[in-house]
Scaffold this motif. Structure first.
Motif, PDB file in Angstrom:
ATOM      1  N   ARG A 247     -15.558 -16.710   4.876  1.00  0.00           N
ATOM      2  CA  ARG A 247     -14.288 -16.257   4.308  1.00  0.00           C
ATOM      3  C   ARG A 247     -14.490 -15.472   3.021  1.00  0.00           C
ATOM      4  O   ARG A 247     -13.672 -14.633   2.656  1.00  0.00           O
ATOM      5  N   THR A 248     -15.611 -15.766   2.329  1.00  0.00           N
ATOM      6  CA  THR A 248     -15.899 -15.098   1.059  1.00  0.00           C
ATOM      7  C   THR A 248     -17.382 -14.775   1.002  1.00  0.00           C
ATOM      8  O   THR A 248     -18.212 -15.612   1.337  1.00  0.00           O
ATOM      9  N   ARG A 249     -17.677 -13.571   0.575  1.00  0.00           N
ATOM     10  CA  ARG A 249     -19.072 -13.161   0.426  1.00  0.00           C
ATOM     11  C   ARG A 249     -19.281 -12.643  -0.989  1.00  0.00           C
ATOM     12  O   ARG A 249     -18.495 -11.837  -1.497  1.00  0.00           O
ATOM     13  N   VAL A 250     -20.369 -13.098  -1.610  1.00  0.00           N
ATOM     14  CA  VAL A 250     -20.684 -12.718  -2.986  1.00  0.00           C
ATOM     15  C   VAL A 250     -22.072 -12.094  -3.010  1.00  0.00           C
ATOM     16  O   VAL A 250     -23.027 -12.678  -2.495  1.00  0.00           O
ATOM     17  N   LEU A 251     -22.186 -10.932  -3.633  1.00  0.00           N
ATOM     18  CA  LEU A 251     -23.488 -10.293  -3.848  1.00  0.00           C
ATOM     19  C   LEU A 251     -23.668 -10.138  -5.344  1.00  0.00           C
ATOM     20  O   LEU A 251     -22.876  -9.456  -6.010  1.00  0.00           O
ATOM     21  N   THR A 252     -24.708 -10.791  -5.894  1.00  0.00           N
ATOM     22  CA  THR A 252     -24.915 -10.765  -7.339  1.00  0.00           C
ATOM     23  C   THR A 252     -26.400 -10.680  -7.640  1.00  0.00           C
ATOM     24  O   THR A 252     -27.246 -10.914  -6.769  1.00  0.00           O
ATOM     25  N   ILE A 272     -15.003 -17.767  -8.127  1.00  0.00           N
ATOM     26  CA  ILE A 272     -15.270 -16.513  -7.422  1.00  0.00           C
ATOM     27  C   ILE A 272     -13.945 -15.807  -7.176  1.00  0.00           C
ATOM     28  O   ILE A 272     -13.009 -16.356  -6.568  1.00  0.00           O
ATOM     29  N   GLU A 273     -13.855 -14.571  -7.681  1.00  0.00           N
ATOM     30  CA  GLU A 273     -12.662 -13.757  -7.480  1.00  0.00           C
ATOM     31  C   GLU A 273     -13.087 -12.302  -7.424  1.00  0.00           C
ATOM     32  O   GLU A 273     -14.249 -11.968  -7.654  1.00  0.00           O
ATOM     33  N   ASN A 274     -12.149 -11.446  -7.123  1.00  0.00           N
ATOM     34  CA  ASN A 274     -12.489 -10.036  -6.948  1.00  0.00           C
ATOM     35  C   ASN A 274     -13.147  -9.433  -8.181  1.00  0.00           C
ATOM     36  O   ASN A 274     -13.940  -8.493  -8.077  1.00  0.00           O
ATOM     37  N   PRO A 289     -21.538 -10.062 -13.274  1.00  0.00           N
ATOM     38  CA  PRO A 289     -21.074  -9.009 -12.361  1.00  0.00           C
ATOM     39  C   PRO A 289     -21.437  -9.373 -10.917  1.00  0.00           C
ATOM     40  O   PRO A 289     -22.532  -9.871 -10.647  1.00  0.00           O
ATOM     41  N   ALA A 290     -20.507  -9.154 -10.036  1.00  0.00           N
ATOM     42  CA  ALA A 290     -20.742  -9.471  -8.624  1.00  0.00           C
ATOM     43  C   ALA A 290     -19.790  -8.668  -7.758  1.00  0.00           C
ATOM     44  O   ALA A 290     -18.688  -8.326  -8.180  1.00  0.00           O
ATOM     45  N   THR A 291     -20.260  -8.390  -6.548  1.00  0.00           N
ATOM     46  CA  THR A 291     -19.393  -7.765  -5.544  1.00  0.00           C
ATOM     47  C   THR A 291     -18.861  -8.878  -4.653  1.00  0.00           C
ATOM     48  O   THR A 291     -19.640  -9.591  -4.007  1.00  0.00           O
ATOM     49  N   VAL A 292     -17.540  -9.039  -4.659  1.00  0.00           N
ATOM     50  CA  VAL A 292     -16.911 -10.126  -3.904  1.00  0.00           C
ATOM     51  C   VAL A 292     -16.003  -9.535  -2.844  1.00  0.00           C
ATOM     52  O   VAL A 292     -15.168  -8.667  -3.125  1.00  0.00           O
TER      53      VAL A 292
END
Length: 352
Positions: A247-252, A272-274, A289-292
């Motif tokens: 449901r949620t993917r995080v790239l950091t 975790i949020e946009n 910083p992360a791409t969510v």
């Protein structure tokens, strides 16, 4: 010329010294043992009694494979030089004996491996890396003995390693260079791997085969056995195939997250949020910083569960696949896609 003249024939010298007549003629021709007299009419060689001792010494030196040029130096009369030359020669014999023993051992290992019905050849350094990555997910205690082990499964052209302590799960696949026989699997004890990992890193290729004594690893210089745990391993394939949809993917970035966790209190919160990823513990709050993509979510982790999983990931980036706050989180490395680690979130500390 007769023996009564103080000289002896080549036949007598041969019997007295233990050398053959042909050998004595050879040593004459090379100047090592020249007869005292040669009959000009018959060509018969005659020697003095004193030359018997020299002939016997030559035989004994040849028995330990001293080269002819060294024998001449040894018999020259310089005792100190003779002793040094003999010591050097013995050292060389010992070196050759060790080399022969090593080569014989390698040949025996090759023959032993060749006789095994089930075996797989792998890049040794890659196997060492896989052991290092996966073993962190094995249990530290022996409450459930099999969870202190690593499952090795040989299928098709690959070896898959899996470990789990029920809170974490790591699995890594290594492509084989060669494979003989049928599919097989064993559970090895993860606690005995440290010296084996160091040994594997020095090799190019390793051959692995299951035996009654344990998992046999045969390298170019030696062999090692990994002890087995004779218990059924949990069905991790079912766990992986039964994961809920992401449901949620995080790239950091991996390194900043790793540094934070190494200096955090035992439990951390992931918000975790946009806008990115916020990691906090009882006293600090840090934004990374992360791409969510997907839904916002809060998770809590025990640092002792999450930190080893991030340590073993490779590359600068880390991807987290999240289904729900009470489901395992899948951690993947962008540069090492065949390593998959599952880390189980914990309950919010206030809910305990």
């Amino acid at each position: 010329m007769a023996e009564s003249d103080g000289l002896i024939t080549i036949g007598v010298l041969a019997r007295a010294s233990g050398l053959t007549a042909s050998a004595l003629r050879f040593y004459d021709d090379c100047g090592l043992l020249v007869p005292a007299r040669v009959d000009p009419l018959t060509g018969y060689r005659y020697y003095t009694e004193v030359q018997q001792e020299r002939a016997a010494l030559i035989r004994r030196l040849r028995a330990i494979e001293v080269p002819l040029e060294s024998i001449s130096d040894i018999l020259s009369g310089d005792v100190e030089r003779a002793e040094r030359l003999l010591d050097e020669h013995v050292d060389e014999l010992q070196r050759r004996a060790r080399a022969a023993a090593d080569l014989a051992a390698k040949i025996k290992r090759t023959l032993a491996v060749g006789s095994m019905d089930d075996r797989v050849a792998l890049p040794a350094a890659l196997l060492a890396e896989a052991f290092e990555q996966v073993r962190n997910a094995a249990a530290d205690n022996r409450e459930i003995p099999v969870l202190a082990g690593i499952l090795l499964e040989v299928r098709a052209n690959s070896l898959t390693l899996t470990a789990t302590d029920r809170y974490r799960l790591s699995t890594r696949t290594v492509v084989s260079r060669d494979r003989q026989g049928s599919d097989w699997s064993v559970v090895i004890d993860a606690g005995d791997l440290a010296p084996i990992i160091g040994w594997l890193r020095r090799l190019d290729e390793i051959v692995a085969a299951p035996t009654d004594q344990g998992l046999l690893l045969v390298g170019e210089d030696a062999e090692r056995y990994c002890p087995l745990i004779d218990e059924p391993f949990p069905d991790c394939r079912a766990v992986l195939s039964g994961l809920a949809p992401v449901r949620t993917r995080v790239l950091t970035a991996r390194l900043p997250l790793l540094t934070l966790l190494e200096n955090s209190s035992p439990t951390v919160r992931f918000e975790i949020e946009n806008a990115g990823l916020t990691v906090s513990d009882s006293s600090n709050r840090h934004h990374l910083p992360a791409t969510v993509t997907g839904s916002d979510i809060d998770l809590f982790f025990e640092v002792t569960t999450l930190l080893p999983a991030i340590h073993t990931a490779l590359g600068p980036d880390l991807m987290l696949d999240i289904a729900a706050a009470d489901h395992p989180v899948v951690l993947r490395s962008a540069t090492d896609g065949d390593l998959t680690t599952l880390a189980m979130p914990t309950w919010h500390p206030a809910d305990r």
